[in-house]
Design a protein around this motif. Structure first.
Motif, PDB file in Angstrom:
ATOM      1  N   PRO A 150      -3.585   3.738  10.866  1.00  0.00           N
ATOM      2  CA  PRO A 150      -4.207   2.404  10.852  1.00  0.00           C
ATOM      3  C   PRO A 150      -4.222   1.859   9.425  1.00  0.00           C
ATOM      4  O   PRO A 150      -4.571   2.579   8.482  1.00  0.00           O
ATOM      5  CB  PRO A 150      -5.621   2.673  11.368  1.00  0.00           C
ATOM      6  CG  PRO A 150      -5.555   3.991  12.052  1.00  0.00           C
ATOM      7  CD  PRO A 150      -4.499   4.782  11.354  1.00  0.00           C
ATOM      8  N   ARG A 151      -3.863   0.600   9.262  1.00  0.00           N
ATOM      9  CA  ARG A 151      -3.695   0.069   7.905  1.00  0.00           C
ATOM     10  C   ARG A 151      -4.985   0.054   7.098  1.00  0.00           C
ATOM     11  O   ARG A 151      -5.014   0.505   5.947  1.00  0.00           O
ATOM     12  CB  ARG A 151      -3.119  -1.347   7.963  1.00  0.00           C
ATOM     13  CG  ARG A 151      -2.857  -1.935   6.579  1.00  0.00           C
ATOM     14  CD  ARG A 151      -2.383  -3.381   6.653  1.00  0.00           C
ATOM     15  NE  ARG A 151      -2.041  -3.893   5.339  1.00  0.00           N
ATOM     16  CZ  ARG A 151      -2.921  -4.352   4.443  1.00  0.00           C
ATOM     17  NH1 ARG A 151      -4.215  -4.362   4.761  1.00  0.00           N
ATOM     18  NH2 ARG A 151      -2.522  -4.799   3.268  1.00  0.00           N
ATOM     19  N   GLN A 152      -6.070  -0.462   7.655  1.00  0.00           N
ATOM     20  CA  GLN A 152      -7.266  -0.698   6.862  1.00  0.00           C
ATOM     21  C   GLN A 152      -7.838   0.587   6.241  1.00  0.00           C
ATOM     22  O   GLN A 152      -8.069   0.634   5.029  1.00  0.00           O
ATOM     23  CB  GLN A 152      -8.336  -1.407   7.713  1.00  0.00           C
ATOM     24  CG  GLN A 152      -9.559  -1.872   6.915  1.00  0.00           C
ATOM     25  CD  GLN A 152      -9.212  -2.852   5.800  1.00  0.00           C
ATOM     26  OE1 GLN A 152      -8.249  -3.617   5.908  1.00  0.00           O
ATOM     27  NE2 GLN A 152      -9.981  -2.808   4.725  1.00  0.00           N
ATOM     28  N   PRO A 153      -8.051   1.646   7.000  1.00  0.00           N
ATOM     29  CA  PRO A 153      -8.642   2.844   6.388  1.00  0.00           C
ATOM     30  C   PRO A 153      -7.719   3.522   5.381  1.00  0.00           C
ATOM     31  O   PRO A 153      -8.192   4.261   4.512  1.00  0.00           O
ATOM     32  CB  PRO A 153      -8.909   3.767   7.586  1.00  0.00           C
ATOM     33  CG  PRO A 153      -8.817   2.913   8.790  1.00  0.00           C
ATOM     34  CD  PRO A 153      -7.882   1.797   8.452  1.00  0.00           C
ATOM     35  N   PHE A 154      -6.408   3.259   5.486  1.00  0.00           N
ATOM     36  CA  PHE A 154      -5.449   3.980   4.646  1.00  0.00           C
ATOM     37  C   PHE A 154      -4.697   3.072   3.678  1.00  0.00           C
ATOM     38  O   PHE A 154      -3.682   3.462   3.110  1.00  0.00           O
ATOM     39  CB  PHE A 154      -4.442   4.717   5.537  1.00  0.00           C
ATOM     40  CG  PHE A 154      -5.032   5.875   6.292  1.00  0.00           C
ATOM     41  CD1 PHE A 154      -5.161   7.123   5.699  1.00  0.00           C
ATOM     42  CD2 PHE A 154      -5.473   5.708   7.596  1.00  0.00           C
ATOM     43  CE1 PHE A 154      -5.714   8.191   6.388  1.00  0.00           C
ATOM     44  CE2 PHE A 154      -6.027   6.773   8.297  1.00  0.00           C
ATOM     45  CZ  PHE A 154      -6.155   8.019   7.690  1.00  0.00           C
ATOM     46  N   LYS A 155      -5.203   1.865   3.438  1.00  0.00           N
ATOM     47  CA  LYS A 155      -4.467   0.895   2.632  1.00  0.00           C
ATOM     48  C   LYS A 155      -4.237   1.363   1.199  1.00  0.00           C
ATOM     49  O   LYS A 155      -3.253   0.947   0.563  1.00  0.00           O
ATOM     50  CB  LYS A 155      -5.183  -0.453   2.644  1.00  0.00           C
ATOM     51  CG  LYS A 155      -6.592  -0.436   2.059  1.00  0.00           C
ATOM     52  CD  LYS A 155      -7.258  -1.798   2.204  1.00  0.00           C
ATOM     53  CE  LYS A 155      -8.678  -1.784   1.632  1.00  0.00           C
ATOM     54  NZ  LYS A 155      -9.336  -3.108   1.787  1.00  0.00           N
ATOM     55  N   LEU A 156      -5.114   2.242   0.676  1.00  0.00           N
ATOM     56  CA  LEU A 156      -4.927   2.718  -0.699  1.00  0.00           C
ATOM     57  C   LEU A 156      -3.683   3.581  -0.847  1.00  0.00           C
ATOM     58  O   LEU A 156      -3.169   3.758  -1.957  1.00  0.00           O
ATOM     59  CB  LEU A 156      -6.162   3.490  -1.163  1.00  0.00           C
ATOM     60  CG  LEU A 156      -7.436   2.662  -1.368  1.00  0.00           C
ATOM     61  CD1 LEU A 156      -8.589   3.548  -1.803  1.00  0.00           C
ATOM     62  CD2 LEU A 156      -7.207   1.556  -2.396  1.00  0.00           C
ATOM     63  N   LEU A 157      -3.177   4.106   0.265  1.00  0.00           N
ATOM     64  CA  LEU A 157      -1.939   4.880   0.184  1.00  0.00           C
ATOM     65  C   LEU A 157      -0.770   4.022  -0.272  1.00  0.00           C
ATOM     66  O   LEU A 157       0.193   4.525  -0.866  1.00  0.00           O
ATOM     67  CB  LEU A 157      -1.599   5.492   1.547  1.00  0.00           C
ATOM     68  CG  LEU A 157      -2.528   6.574   2.092  1.00  0.00           C
ATOM     69  CD1 LEU A 157      -2.007   7.081   3.423  1.00  0.00           C
ATOM     70  CD2 LEU A 157      -2.693   7.728   1.107  1.00  0.00           C
ATOM     71  N   LEU A 158      -0.854   2.719   0.012  1.00  0.00           N
ATOM     72  CA  LEU A 158       0.235   1.819  -0.361  1.00  0.00           C
ATOM     73  C   LEU A 158       0.389   1.709  -1.871  1.00  0.00           C
ATOM     74  O   LEU A 158       1.439   1.283  -2.355  1.00  0.00           O
ATOM     75  CB  LEU A 158       0.000   0.436   0.248  1.00  0.00           C
ATOM     76  CG  LEU A 158      -0.045   0.390   1.782  1.00  0.00           C
ATOM     77  CD1 LEU A 158      -0.558  -0.965   2.262  1.00  0.00           C
ATOM     78  CD2 LEU A 158       1.328   0.683   2.368  1.00  0.00           C
ATOM     79  N   GLU A 159      -0.646   2.114  -2.601  1.00  0.00           N
ATOM     80  CA  GLU A 159      -0.605   2.069  -4.068  1.00  0.00           C
ATOM     81  C   GLU A 159      -0.465   3.464  -4.663  1.00  0.00           C
ATOM     82  O   GLU A 159      -0.646   3.647  -5.868  1.00  0.00           O
ATOM     83  CB  GLU A 159      -1.890   1.418  -4.598  1.00  0.00           C
ATOM     84  CG  GLU A 159      -2.183   0.055  -4.000  1.00  0.00           C
ATOM     85  CD  GLU A 159      -3.594  -0.415  -4.303  1.00  0.00           C
ATOM     86  OE1 GLU A 159      -4.270   0.232  -5.140  1.00  0.00           O
ATOM     87  OE2 GLU A 159      -4.027  -1.410  -3.708  1.00  0.00           O
ATOM     88  N   THR A 160      -0.131   4.462  -3.825  1.00  0.00           N
ATOM     89  CA  THR A 160      -0.136   5.854  -4.259  1.00  0.00           C
ATOM     90  C   THR A 160       1.268   6.439  -4.208  1.00  0.00           C
ATOM     91  O   THR A 160       2.017   6.213  -3.254  1.00  0.00           O
ATOM     92  CB  THR A 160      -1.058   6.694  -3.343  1.00  0.00           C
ATOM     93  OG1 THR A 160      -2.369   6.125  -3.368  1.00  0.00           O
ATOM     94  CG2 THR A 160      -1.135   8.136  -3.808  1.00  0.00           C
ATOM     95  N   ASP A 161       1.621   7.197  -5.247  1.00  0.00           N
ATOM     96  CA  ASP A 161       2.882   7.936  -5.264  1.00  0.00           C
ATOM     97  C   ASP A 161       2.646   9.257  -4.534  1.00  0.00           C
ATOM     98  O   ASP A 161       2.174  10.235  -5.119  1.00  0.00           O
ATOM     99  CB  ASP A 161       3.327   8.190  -6.706  1.00  0.00           C
ATOM    100  CG  ASP A 161       4.639   8.967  -6.792  1.00  0.00           C
ATOM    101  OD1 ASP A 161       5.225   9.264  -5.730  1.00  0.00           O
ATOM    102  OD2 ASP A 161       5.061   9.290  -7.919  1.00  0.00           O
ATOM    103  N   LEU A 162       2.946   9.284  -3.258  1.00  0.00           N
ATOM    104  CA  LEU A 162       2.633  10.454  -2.440  1.00  0.00           C
ATOM    105  C   LEU A 162       3.434  11.678  -2.845  1.00  0.00           C
ATOM    106  O   LEU A 162       2.925  12.803  -2.803  1.00  0.00           O
ATOM    107  CB  LEU A 162       2.880  10.129  -0.966  1.00  0.00           C
ATOM    108  CG  LEU A 162       2.030   9.005  -0.367  1.00  0.00           C
ATOM    109  CD1 LEU A 162       2.369   8.814   1.101  1.00  0.00           C
ATOM    110  CD2 LEU A 162       0.551   9.298  -0.520  1.00  0.00           C
TER     111      LEU A 162
END
Length: 243
Positions: A150-162
């Motif tokens: 789900p986008r909202q709870p995990f949106k910070l991943l979009l700014e993370t170098d996994l």
């Protein structure tokens, strides 16, 4: 005394169980952390120690909590990596089990396909984060994964170098997004690989592969992640102890 957020028709221990589970899901206590003693909880909620113990017993039986002799009661942290070895044999030359390396191939916000929206309990075409990941052993691809969040709870991943944070995603979910995976359901099937995933796994289209679908949930049972992992049939194994 604090009000218990539950159906008042339920027994008090069940109301407390529901309330504690909601607090665990909201990170009042974190995985591996001790919860207050039964006496402290009895005082906090103006309940008898016996009622508190029944609520704790229920959460222990469900695998949410674990008692450690002489230390107290702790939030259980599931060990999901073992499931990888339940179905696939990933070993070094010396026979030691190894965790395949991880390479993120893509991360995008997309409209959830109908199967994804249904699995995650979202509205049709709701925004989800789609991760495409390759797992490698000795630089050879062994698993191709499609992961939806789900986008909202995990949106910070979009700014993370996994890729810089290691091969395991669940610790990253917890550290970056405060989302803790507590349980998961897995379904295993076999199929002939399509051209896209055949190229990723470096096997001819139509080759047999094993597919594992996993729905991961938080402590309250809310869906957090749905993934489909496709793996080489040559690495597949299945083991069960029958007594």
């Amino acid at each position: 005394m604090l009000p218990l957020a539950s159906d008042t028709r339920l027994p008090r221990y069940q109301q407390l169980r529901d309330h504690l589970l909601a607090q665990i899901a909201n990170n009042r206590w974190h995985p591996g952390e001790a919860i207050p003693t039964e006496a402290a909880l009895a005082t906090e909620f103006d309940l008898s120690v016996g009622t508190v113990r029944k609520a704790i017993d229920a959460l222990v039986a469900e695998g949410v909590l674990e008692r450690q002799q002489g230390r107290g009661t702790f939030i259980r942290r599931p060990q999901f990596q073992s499931s990888l070895f339940r179905f696939f044999r990933f070993e070094a030359v010396n026979g030691e089990r190894v965790v395949p390396m991880s390479r993120i191939l893509g991360m995008n916000v997309v409209a959830a396909p109908s199967a994804v929206a249904q699995a995650l309990g979202l509205a049709p075409a709701a925004d989800v984060i789609h991760l495409q990941r390759l797992r490698l052993l000795d630089a050879q691809p062994v698993l191709a994964e499609d992961i939806w969040l789900p986008r909202q709870p995990f949106k910070l991943l979009l700014e993370t170098d996994l890729d810089s944070k290691g091969p395991l995603l669940y610790p990253i979910y917890e550290q970056v997004c405060g989302q803790v995976v507590a349980a998961a359901e897995e379904t295993l099937t076999a199929e002939a690989v399509d051209q896209v995933h055949g190229r990723l796994l470096q096997v001819p289209a139509g080759s047999p592969i094993v597919v594992i679908e996993r729905l991961a949930r938080d402590y309250a049972g809310k869906p957090l992640e749905w993934r489909r992992s496709r793996g080489h049939a040559q690495h597949f194994r299945y083991r069960i102890d029958i007594r």
